[in-house]
Design an enzyme around this catalytic site. Structure first.
Site, mmCIF file in Angstrom:
data_model
loop_
_atom_site.group_PDB
_atom_site.id
_atom_site.type_symbol
_atom_site.label_atom_id
_atom_site.label_comp_id
_atom_site.label_asym_id
_atom_site.label_seq_id
_atom_site.Cartn_x
_atom_site.Cartn_y
_atom_site.Cartn_z
ATOM 1 N N HIS A 68 14.991 4.678 0.488
ATOM 2 C CA HIS A 68 14.623 3.313 0.848
ATOM 3 C C HIS A 68 13.788 3.410 2.112
ATOM 4 O O HIS A 68 14.213 3.997 3.111
ATOM 5 C CB HIS A 68 15.873 2.462 1.102
ATOM 6 C CG HIS A 68 15.566 1.029 1.397
ATOM 7 N ND1 HIS A 68 16.507 0.154 1.856
ATOM 8 C CD2 HIS A 68 14.419 0.314 1.292
ATOM 9 C CE1 HIS A 68 15.968 -1.041 2.027
ATOM 10 N NE2 HIS A 68 14.687 -0.949 1.696
ATOM 11 N N ASP A 69 12.597 2.835 2.091
ATOM 12 C CA ASP A 69 11.677 3.048 3.212
ATOM 13 C C ASP A 69 12.277 2.631 4.551
ATOM 14 O O ASP A 69 12.006 3.250 5.580
ATOM 15 C CB ASP A 69 10.317 2.376 2.960
ATOM 16 C CG ASP A 69 10.402 0.923 2.548
ATOM 17 O OD1 ASP A 69 11.484 0.314 2.631
ATOM 18 O OD2 ASP A 69 9.365 0.376 2.098
ATOM 19 N N THR A 70 13.115 1.592 4.545
ATOM 20 C CA THR A 70 13.736 1.193 5.810
ATOM 21 C C THR A 70 14.729 2.240 6.293
ATOM 22 O O THR A 70 14.859 2.473 7.495
ATOM 23 C CB THR A 70 14.427 -0.168 5.667
ATOM 24 O OG1 THR A 70 13.514 -1.116 5.122
ATOM 25 C CG2 THR A 70 14.915 -0.679 7.016
ATOM 26 N N SER A 100 0.847 -1.198 0.000
ATOM 27 C CA SER A 100 0.000 0.000 0.000
ATOM 28 C C SER A 100 0.874 1.237 0.000
ATOM 29 O O SER A 100 2.063 1.187 0.333
ATOM 30 C CB SER A 100 -0.936 0.020 1.220
ATOM 31 O OG SER A 100 -0.188 0.154 2.415
ATOM 32 N N GLY A 101 0.274 2.348 -0.383
ATOM 33 C CA GLY A 101 0.973 3.625 -0.359
ATOM 34 C C GLY A 101 0.130 4.658 0.342
ATOM 35 O O GLY A 101 -1.074 4.467 0.543
#
Length: 484
Positions: free
Chosen positions: A243-245, A17-18
């Site tokens: 990078h989401d992390t 999801s976003g």
């Protein structure tokens, strides 16, 4: 540090999801509101001989613009926009235009790329060069498959997903370094590894200029600023930990010298934060990675399958016509006794989409073990298996780095899962501190706010703001009842 608060927006694209988040942020202010949330559903497109798995990035772009339009209605003078997403996947450009929907990292073509790369460069050498754990979908393997198909011959641009969205917002092609570090194509100094790129037969000219998190890319394109109804000058688009992390780790309210983190969503990213890379044979054998963090930090971590196991099981039961939801199943699972056996949450059979409960059942049957009989039983065994994998990974990270881990911070969607948090605390025998749930978006906006002058200071200063403004829930080993 600035005494005034301002506004920024985070575009946060996850593998399932976003969302678009509107943030008010200042020295003692950190307030986020979700203005748009949307599914990120992959699509299968026929390619002559097979139906390949792709991302619907054009659909994501539409949802992103709708979300930013909602932000503009309440905050026309927005200071900045930042974009983060999952890693490794990318779009290829030709004359500035996207050449088809990007491949999904779970598409089967990646195995061919592994064979092509390892025929040229030994895995041990790849680890010494890039410090990355082996994952069959790392960007360099995908690029090798593209090169073999001739897809790079006429291309003139390679953009990871957040860099692609940023390009469409600004007209500027850049590669933010934290996400570029997941390609396997960076040298130890953080630059493109020209030698490796040449050995793999890749087209060096497609790789854009690298920038650090916190770099101002460009003002929003004037046409978009007008269409979305922002103020005349438009917000700046700022590179964040794309990078989401990397963004999530910025928002972990931890003392990095004494803690491990688990960024828990579709994947469980389990590790510690370091000042320098650890590139050892022991680390390679344990499949630990050295990925770029904000401010030059190193995210020394290992990928565990994560909440994908739960979400894919829910989808399968719903396909079968069962009326189930995760919250209800977790409540039922919590009433069941702790199972005596757990499965290997890192078994590659669990990577592809499909019937997850049957695969889990097969894992147990192959070993002569009792198969969980009900959806709640499957959920409990998934939670305990993830907790066991998390605990072992934290122990290994501590052994490989010498970090004296005294607590584990769980951020992201997994922080909501009380059963998982408690099971992890019980299995490792250390307290688990859960939250913030919105760590990725928070890390995204913290980096933007510092870049535009709403905040100042190092990561520890930013984390102190998170600690002051977020609710963190503590799970003590074997106590069962969390405390705030």
């Amino acid at each position: 540090m600035s005494a005034t608060a301002g506004a920024v927006a985070a575009v946060d694209l996850g593998a399932t999801s976003g969302r678009v988040m509107h943030a008010r942020i200042g020295a003692n202010t950190l307030e986020l509101s979700e203005v748009a949330r949307f599914l990120n559903t992959p699509v299968r497109l026929w390619e002559g001989e097979r139906a390949a798995l792709h991302w619907n990035v054009a659909g994501l772009w539409t949802r992103v613009l709708e979300g930013l339009g909602s932000v503009a209605r309440s905050e026309p003078g927005l200071a900045s926009i930042g974009v983060d997403s999952w890693a490794v996947d990318y779009g290829l450009l030709e004359r500035g235009r996207l050449r088809g929907e990007p491949y999904h990292y779970r598409d089967e073509r990646t195995q061919r790329g592994v064979e092509l790369v390892h025929a040229v460069v030994e895995p041990s050498e790849l680890y010494r060069e890039g410090g990355l754990q082996f994952l069959p979908f790392n960007s360099l393997y995908q690029l090798a498959a593209d090169a073999a198909d001739g897809a790079l011959e006429t291309g003139d641009g390679f953009l990871l997903i957040p860099d692609l969205i940023t390009y469409w917002l600004t007209g500027r092609q850049r590669a933010e370094r934290t996400n570029a570090s997941t390609t396997g194509l960076l040298s130890s100094d953080g630059s493109w590894n020209d030698g490796l790129i040449a050995r793999l037969g890749l087209n060096r000219s497609v790789f854009p200029e690298l920038v650090d998190a916190g770099t101002a890319i460009s003002p929003l394109l004037p046409s978009l600023a007008t269409d979305l109804r922002f103020a005349a000058s438009g917000p700046t688009v700022t590179a964040v930990g794309s990078h989401d992390t990397a963004s999530a780790v910025v928002a972990v309210p931890m003392d990095a010298s004494r803690a491990a983190y688990i960024s828990c969503g579709t994947w469980g990213l389990v590790g510690v934060e370091l000042e320098h890379r650890v590139v050892t044979d022991e680390g390679r054998e344990a499949n630990f990675t050295n990925e770029g963090g904000v401010d030059g930090r190193v995210r020394y971590l290992h990928n565990v399958m994560g909440l994908w196991l739960l979400s894919e099981s829910i989808r399968e039961w719903q396909r079968r016509g069962l009326h189930v939801d995760l919250e209800g199943l977790l409540a039922e699972a919590a009433e069941l006794p702790r199972p005596s056996d757990v499965f290997d949450a890192e078994d590659p059979r669990f990577l592809a989409p499909g019937d997850m409960p049957s695969r889990i059942g097969a894992w147990f049957s192959e070993r002569g073990l009792r198969v969980p009989a009900s959806p709640a039983g499957v959920v409990r065994i998934i939670v305990e298996s993830l907790a066991a994998a998390f605990a072992q990974t934290v122990r290994t990270a501590a052994q490989l780095t010498g970090v004296g881990v005294e607590a584990i911070h769980i951020v992201g969607g997994g922080a909501r899962n009380a059963l998982l948090c408690q099971a992890t605390a019980d299995r490792i025998g250390l307290p688990v501190l859960a939250g913030p749930v919105e760590a990725t978006a928070i890390g995204n906006v913290l980096v933007q706010a510092r870049a535009v002058g709403l905040l100042s200071g190092d990561l520890e200063t930013l984390r102190a703001l998170v600690a002051r403004t977020s609710q963190i829930v503590r799970y003590n080993p074997s106590l069962g009842t969390p405390s705030c």
